[in-house]
Write an enzyme that holds these catalytic residues in place. Structure first.
Site, short mmCIF file in Angstrom:
data_model
loop_
_atom_site.label_atom_id
_atom_site.label_comp_id
_atom_site.label_asym_id
_atom_site.label_seq_id
_atom_site.Cartn_x
_atom_site.Cartn_y
_atom_site.Cartn_z
N GLU A 143 -56.59 29.07 -28.56
CA GLU A 143 -56.76 29.26 -30.00
C GLU A 143 -57.97 28.56 -30.58
O GLU A 143 -58.68 29.13 -31.41
CB GLU A 143 -55.50 28.79 -30.72
CG GLU A 143 -54.23 29.54 -30.31
CD GLU A 143 -52.99 28.96 -30.92
OE1 GLU A 143 -53.11 28.05 -31.77
OE2 GLU A 143 -51.87 29.37 -30.53
N PRO A 162 -54.84 21.10 -23.15
CA PRO A 162 -53.67 21.83 -23.66
C PRO A 162 -53.98 23.32 -23.74
O PRO A 162 -55.05 23.74 -24.19
CB PRO A 162 -53.46 21.23 -25.06
CG PRO A 162 -54.17 19.93 -25.04
CD PRO A 162 -55.32 20.09 -24.10
N LEU A 163 -53.03 24.15 -23.29
CA LEU A 163 -53.25 25.59 -23.28
C LEU A 163 -53.45 26.15 -24.69
O LEU A 163 -54.19 27.12 -24.87
CB LEU A 163 -52.06 26.29 -22.60
CG LEU A 163 -51.95 26.10 -21.09
CD1 LEU A 163 -50.73 26.84 -20.56
CD2 LEU A 163 -53.20 26.59 -20.39
N CYS A 164 -52.81 25.51 -25.69
CA CYS A 164 -52.98 26.00 -27.05
C CYS A 164 -54.42 25.83 -27.52
O CYS A 164 -54.97 26.68 -28.24
CB CYS A 164 -52.02 25.27 -28.00
SG CYS A 164 -52.20 23.48 -28.01
N THR A 165 -55.06 24.74 -27.08
CA THR A 165 -56.47 24.52 -27.43
C THR A 165 -57.35 25.57 -26.76
O THR A 165 -58.26 26.13 -27.37
CB THR A 165 -56.92 23.11 -27.00
OG1 THR A 165 -56.13 22.15 -27.69
CG2 THR A 165 -58.39 22.89 -27.32
#
Length: 450
Positions: free
Chosen positions: A216, A210-213
């Site tokens: 961030e 996941p790009l959020c992982t």
């Protein structure tokens, strides 16, 4: 006391048992005798694709199995991390092309063998290059590269009117692959056994984060590498595509991943691991490479000589816990776009080559962009290199019917890019072009129709 045998007689002893004696499991065209052994040396030409861990083993095994005319193609240079399993290379070879060093080392050890190296991308070679070989042996670690070579071999395949393959147009392949203590060997006979695309589902999908992982909360070295690869690169190189085969691009990702790993206190980012994550390179173990290579070399010998029936058609090996091997016979997909008779396309005789290329991008079965077109070995239009593009540009405004010699129907080959799993890959497609009003054909696909 019997006289001691010469080194050459000793080396060919086991091979002679296969080639000089009849048997119950031989192929239908097998004719044992010294002539077969000589023909194998003189006429059988084998291309080894890849000169890494598996490719090094394949070159050695094929040379020791009686093949004398070999060629090898690989675009990579030797790195220090290769030396633990790619046994043909030495420390002083670091930085040199793998194909050239591997060919040199095998020829030094096996007398009489001739190996021609090619230090380039597989896409850089034209179809005529691949058509010269009797068998293609694959020692690759990339799904995309396998898919491309598979499409090239299948492009030579022609069918009779009853949709049976013409035997003289079949280009057999032997494919091997390893992952840790596991591996596979398979025989691909286009039009007869499943091709690579028929069983593409055998390969698990690439792991995606996941790009959020990534942006961030990175937790692993792979997260840091993918952050640099997927996010940071686009931020700082807007509009410039990342090339995983460019050492400067890979070094940039490694440097950025190292900075991010240090920021979050994450260990494990190395240059070789960066390559593995970005290019989806699978870990390799020397003993597994040796076992799978032996299986592939034996299947290559069977195909070339007919000394035994070939594998039907997929062998798996697992040495992680004990030892387990299994042979599975997969079924060919008769509707496969790659190994089937080809995509039928019906055209008006007035359609230009440029319009034809545009239609390939819109065709629902193809979706082929930036296509280069060849017809019976002649380049009708080439997207690259620039000199060929300039030489063939004038053909774009001419009718395809005229460029193909005004025949009512024939096969053309289109090489371009297509999108699969959100990733652009090179591919080659065989198209059966039929011109309206010249020959009456029914039940065909019309370019651009769904």
């Amino acid at each position: 006391m019997a006289p001691a045998s010469t080194g050459q007689e000793s080396r060919s002893r086991d091979l002679d048992k296969l080639l000089l004696r009849p048997g119950n499991l031989v192929g239908h065209n097998f004719e044992p005798g010294p002539g077969l052994r000589d023909d194998l040396k003189e006429y059988a030409r084998v291309l080894v694709v890849g000169a890494g861990g598996l490719g090094c083993e394949l070159l050695k095994d094929l040379a020791l199995s009686g093949f004398r005319e070999l060629e090898v193609i690989d675009m990579d240079r030797i790195e220090v991390s290769n030396l633990n399993r790619q046994f043909l290379f030495r420390l002083e070879d670091v930085g040199k092309p793998k194909a050239e060093v591997a060919a040199k080392r095998v020829m030094e050890r096996v007398s009489g063998v001739n190996i021609v190296p090619h230090f380039c991308r597989i896409e850089d070679k034209e179809l005529e290059f691949y058509s010269d070989f009797s068998i293609i042996a694959l020692g690759l670690d990339s799904i995309e590269a396998r898919s491309y070579i598979n499409s090239v071999a299948c492009s030579f395949l022609e069918y009779n009117s009853d949709d049976t393959p013409q035997e003289e147009t079949i280009k057999p392949m032997v494919d091997g692959g390893t992952e840790g203590f596991q591996g596979h060997a398979r025989v691909i006979v286009p039009g007869v056994t499943p091709c690579f695309e028929c069983t593409i589902w055998l390969f698990p999908p690439q792991v995606k984060f996941p790009l959020c992982t990534l942006a961030e909360t990175p937790r692993t070295a792979a997260h840091c590498i993918e952050y640099a690869h997927l996010i940071k690169w686009d931020e700082l190189h807007s509009g410039k595509s990342f090339d995983p085969d460019d050492p400067e691009h890979m070094k940039w990702v490694y440097d950025e991943a190292t900075k991010r790993a240090e920021l979050f206190g994450i260990p494990g980012v190395t240059y070789s691991f960066t390559q593995g994550v970005v290019k989806n390179i699978i870990p390799a173990i020397a003993s597994t490479n040796a076992i799978i290579s032996a299986a592939c070399a034996l299947e290559t010998l069977k195909i070339a000589s007919g000394c035994s029936k070939t594998l039907p058609n997929y062998l798996t090996y697992n040495g992680a816990q004990g030892l387990h091997t299994k042979v599975t016979e997969f079924v060919r997909d008769k509707d496969c776009l790659v190994c089937g008779p080809g995509v039928l396309v019906q055209l008006d005789t007035s359609i230009t080559l440029q319009k034809f290329i545009d239609l390939l991008e819109e065709h629902p079965k193809l979706l082929l962009s930036k296509a280069s077109i060849t017809h019976r070995g002649k380049n009708l239009y080439m997207q690259a290199p620039p000199i060929l593009e300039e030489m063939t540009r004038s053909n774009l405004s001419l009718p395809l019917f005229e460029l193909m010699g005004e025949v009512p129907k024939d096969v053309v080959h289109a090489t371009g890019t297509t999108t699969k799993n959100d990733k652009k890959t090179s591919c080659l497609r065989k198209l059966r072009v039929i011109f309206k009003g010249v020959d009456v054909i029914t039940d065909v696909d019309t370019a651009g129709e769904s």
